[in-house]
Design a protein around this motif. Structure first.
Motif, PDB file in Angstrom:
ATOM      1  N   HIS A  81      38.004   4.926  43.452  1.00  0.00           N
ATOM      2  CA  HIS A  81      36.776   5.311  42.770  1.00  0.00           C
ATOM      3  C   HIS A  81      36.793   4.667  41.387  1.00  0.00           C
ATOM      4  O   HIS A  81      37.723   4.888  40.616  1.00  0.00           O
ATOM      5  CB  HIS A  81      36.687   6.834  42.645  1.00  0.00           C
ATOM      6  CG  HIS A  81      35.394   7.273  42.030  1.00  0.00           C
ATOM      7  ND1 HIS A  81      35.226   7.394  40.674  1.00  0.00           N
ATOM      8  CD2 HIS A  81      34.202   7.569  42.597  1.00  0.00           C
ATOM      9  CE1 HIS A  81      33.976   7.769  40.435  1.00  0.00           C
ATOM     10  NE2 HIS A  81      33.335   7.880  41.581  1.00  0.00           N
ATOM     11  N   ARG A 112      34.790   3.815  37.762  1.00  0.00           N
ATOM     12  CA  ARG A 112      33.723   4.094  36.819  1.00  0.00           C
ATOM     13  C   ARG A 112      33.788   3.016  35.746  1.00  0.00           C
ATOM     14  O   ARG A 112      34.863   2.769  35.189  1.00  0.00           O
ATOM     15  CB  ARG A 112      33.972   5.475  36.219  1.00  0.00           C
ATOM     16  CG  ARG A 112      32.843   6.065  35.445  1.00  0.00           C
ATOM     17  CD  ARG A 112      33.201   7.522  35.119  1.00  0.00           C
ATOM     18  NE  ARG A 112      32.367   8.020  34.055  1.00  0.00           N
ATOM     19  CZ  ARG A 112      31.185   8.604  34.243  1.00  0.00           C
ATOM     20  NH1 ARG A 112      30.701   8.758  35.462  1.00  0.00           N
ATOM     21  NH2 ARG A 112      30.491   9.034  33.223  1.00  0.00           N
ATOM     22  N   CYS A 126      39.707   3.471  37.196  1.00  0.00           N
ATOM     23  CA  CYS A 126      39.742   3.548  38.658  1.00  0.00           C
ATOM     24  C   CYS A 126      40.798   4.551  39.084  1.00  0.00           C
ATOM     25  O   CYS A 126      41.938   4.484  38.612  1.00  0.00           O
ATOM     26  CB  CYS A 126      40.059   2.178  39.254  1.00  0.00           C
ATOM     27  SG  CYS A 126      40.043   2.176  41.057  1.00  0.00           S
ATOM     28  N   VAL A 153      30.690  -2.839  40.869  1.00  0.00           N
ATOM     29  CA  VAL A 153      30.388  -2.051  39.674  1.00  0.00           C
ATOM     30  C   VAL A 153      29.902  -2.976  38.552  1.00  0.00           C
ATOM     31  O   VAL A 153      28.960  -2.639  37.821  1.00  0.00           O
ATOM     32  CB  VAL A 153      31.600  -1.187  39.255  1.00  0.00           C
ATOM     33  CG1 VAL A 153      31.377  -0.542  37.901  1.00  0.00           C
ATOM     34  CG2 VAL A 153      31.864  -0.106  40.306  1.00  0.00           C
ATOM     35  N   ALA A 179      38.600  10.241  30.670  1.00  0.00           N
ATOM     36  CA  ALA A 179      37.589  10.075  31.713  1.00  0.00           C
ATOM     37  C   ALA A 179      37.271  11.445  32.316  1.00  0.00           C
ATOM     38  O   ALA A 179      38.142  12.308  32.330  1.00  0.00           O
ATOM     39  CB  ALA A 179      38.127   9.115  32.779  1.00  0.00           C
ATOM     40  N   PRO A 180      36.069  11.652  32.829  1.00  0.00           N
ATOM     41  CA  PRO A 180      35.013  10.649  32.977  1.00  0.00           C
ATOM     42  C   PRO A 180      34.115  10.479  31.743  1.00  0.00           C
ATOM     43  O   PRO A 180      33.327   9.543  31.722  1.00  0.00           O
ATOM     44  CB  PRO A 180      34.181  11.193  34.139  1.00  0.00           C
ATOM     45  CG  PRO A 180      34.305  12.679  34.015  1.00  0.00           C
ATOM     46  CD  PRO A 180      35.697  12.935  33.484  1.00  0.00           C
ATOM     47  N   VAL A 224      26.608   3.178  32.161  1.00  0.00           N
ATOM     48  CA  VAL A 224      27.740   3.661  32.956  1.00  0.00           C
ATOM     49  C   VAL A 224      27.363   3.634  34.428  1.00  0.00           C
ATOM     50  O   VAL A 224      26.239   3.995  34.796  1.00  0.00           O
ATOM     51  CB  VAL A 224      28.128   5.098  32.547  1.00  0.00           C
ATOM     52  CG1 VAL A 224      29.308   5.586  33.376  1.00  0.00           C
ATOM     53  CG2 VAL A 224      28.454   5.169  31.074  1.00  0.00           C
ATOM     54  N   THR A 225      28.287   3.178  35.266  1.00  0.00           N
ATOM     55  CA  THR A 225      28.061   3.157  36.714  1.00  0.00           C
ATOM     56  C   THR A 225      29.345   3.556  37.416  1.00  0.00           C
ATOM     57  O   THR A 225      30.429   3.304  36.884  1.00  0.00           O
ATOM     58  CB  THR A 225      27.693   1.732  37.187  1.00  0.00           C
ATOM     59  OG1 THR A 225      26.462   1.356  36.601  1.00  0.00           O
ATOM     60  CG2 THR A 225      27.534   1.678  38.690  1.00  0.00           C
ATOM     61  N   GLU A 226      29.214   4.132  38.598  1.00  0.00           N
ATOM     62  CA  GLU A 226      30.423   4.362  39.380  1.00  0.00           C
ATOM     63  C   GLU A 226      30.177   4.079  40.848  1.00  0.00           C
ATOM     64  O   GLU A 226      29.038   4.097  41.321  1.00  0.00           O
ATOM     65  CB  GLU A 226      30.967   5.767  39.174  1.00  0.00           C
ATOM     66  CG  GLU A 226      29.995   6.869  39.457  1.00  0.00           C
ATOM     67  CD  GLU A 226      30.498   8.200  38.897  1.00  0.00           C
ATOM     68  OE1 GLU A 226      31.700   8.318  38.579  1.00  0.00           O
ATOM     69  OE2 GLU A 226      29.683   9.118  38.802  1.00  0.00           O
ATOM     70  N   LEU A 231      35.916   6.416  28.480  1.00  0.00           N
ATOM     71  CA  LEU A 231      36.647   5.495  29.348  1.00  0.00           C
ATOM     72  C   LEU A 231      37.652   4.646  28.582  1.00  0.00           C
ATOM     73  O   LEU A 231      37.380   4.177  27.476  1.00  0.00           O
ATOM     74  CB  LEU A 231      35.671   4.573  30.091  1.00  0.00           C
ATOM     75  CG  LEU A 231      34.736   5.261  31.086  1.00  0.00           C
ATOM     76  CD1 LEU A 231      33.983   4.219  31.917  1.00  0.00           C
ATOM     77  CD2 LEU A 231      35.501   6.187  32.020  1.00  0.00           C
ATOM     78  N   GLU A 265      39.660  -2.589  38.033  1.00  0.00           N
ATOM     79  CA  GLU A 265      39.218  -2.566  36.636  1.00  0.00           C
ATOM     80  C   GLU A 265      39.142  -3.977  36.042  1.00  0.00           C
ATOM     81  O   GLU A 265      38.193  -4.320  35.317  1.00  0.00           O
ATOM     82  CB  GLU A 265      40.195  -1.722  35.797  1.00  0.00           C
ATOM     83  CG  GLU A 265      40.162  -0.238  36.139  1.00  0.00           C
ATOM     84  CD  GLU A 265      41.307   0.548  35.522  1.00  0.00           C
ATOM     85  OE1 GLU A 265      41.521   1.702  35.903  1.00  0.00           O
ATOM     86  OE2 GLU A 265      41.994  -0.004  34.634  1.00  0.00           O
TER      87      GLU A 265
END
Ligand SMILES: NCc1[nH]cc(CCC(=O)O)c1CC(=O)O
Length: 305
Positions: free
Chosen positions: A258, A260, A250, A290, A189-190, A273-275, A193, A231
């Protein structure tokens, strides 16, 4: 009541046995005088190697026989790789402890090439994971992606036999088996994943065994539990199982969580992809947020294609 003996149901692969023995050691240290025994069992997921997991019924197949052993009173707990545990457990079971996470990155493993970019055009890469396939496609659309199942040792043998130029495995599994030297580079990451829950070991037990649950809870790592909760909630909200290419990562810091998340498409290599961030009290809300953001980007079409 103090418990005198705990019996650990485990699969028989080298990785599963290492993880069960690791939990046995930790339990003996946490509870001096406790006897801990291993109950090694074969699961349908271990026996059926010629079909993809999606066809034969998914991840639950690695848990079923271990759960039956607990229900029949032959074992008190089971040790799993969390990423192999479905987001929804069978009724009557819980995860009283999640161990501190190891390296959650994937490993690029090859005898001739140092990393993904060094692979020749059209190189054969072995992995049956749709998540790994989609991410490979995204960076190297030219690669020939080939199925590769079996335990870690079998997969390495197939690489060494020349069936592939490279394979992708979890760093955590290789490290636990003393195979660190096989990691040519980390896919981390990032940009890359892992699977939800990758590199965390989970302990499963019956909800109706309070003394067992109490003895196991001392091994729980609060930070890892927060991360894997976010997650796994994300994965579940996406209808997730191992049959769809979903990645999640995470991190937990003093500022909070956080997360992703990624949903991919194997054939096109398209990745969504989102975060997002949240406070440590909001792991569940973060996972859901998310997932909703990914769905808003069009994840549903990829998940059902
Ligand atoms: N699907 C098999 C599996 N389940 C857990 C691990 C690695 C260890 C972990 O993630 O805790 C592996 C092997 C792999 O993906 O290379």
């Amino acid at each position: 009541m103090t418990i005198s003996t705990l019996r650990i149901a485990t699969r028989k692969s080298a990785l599963a046995l290492w993880q069960a023995e690791h939990v046995a050691d930790l339990l003996c240290k946490a509870h001096p005088g406790l006897r801990v025994e291993l109950v090694p069992l074969s699961t349908r997921g271990d026996e059926i190697l010629d079909k993809s997991l999606a066809t034969i019924g998914g991840k639950g197949l690695f848990l079923k026989e271990l759960e039956v052993a607990m229900l029949e009173g032959h074992a008190d707990l089971a040790v799993h790789s969390l990423k192999d545990v479905p987001s929804e457990l069978e009724p009557g079971f819980t995860l009283p402890a999640i161990l501190p996470r190891a390296d959650a990155a994937d490993a690029f493993v090859s005898n001739d090439y140092s990393d993904l970019t060094a692979l020749p055009l059209g190189a054969r890469v072995g992995t049956s994971s749709l998540r790994r396939q989609a991410q490979l496609r995204a960076v190297r659309p030219d690669l020939e992606l080939l199925d590769l199942r079996g335990n870690v040792g079998t997969r390495l043998q197939k690489l060494d036999a020349g069936h592939y130029e490279a394979i992708v495995l979890a760093c955590a599994g290789l490290e636990r088996l003393g195979l660190h030297s096989r990691i040519r580079s980390r896919l981390s990451a990032p940009t890359w994943l892992p699977a939800p829950g990758q590199a965390a070991i989970a302990i499963e037990a019956r909800t109706d065994q309070p003394f067992v649950l109490e003895a196991l809870a001392v091994l729980d790592d609060a930070e890892t539990r927060l991360a894997i909760t976010a997650e796994r909630v994300m994965n579940q909200a996406l209808g997730g199982s191992c049959t769809v290419p979903v990645g999640a990562w995470c991190t937990v810091t003093e500022h909070g969580l956080h997360l992703r998340g990624m949903v991919g498409d194997v054939s096109s290599g398209r990745l969504l992809v989102t975060e997002a961030a949240a406070s440590s009290n909001d792991a569940v809300a973060l996972g859901n947020a998310v997932a909703q953001a990914l769905l808003a980007q069009g994840a549903a079409a990829l998940l059902h294609s």
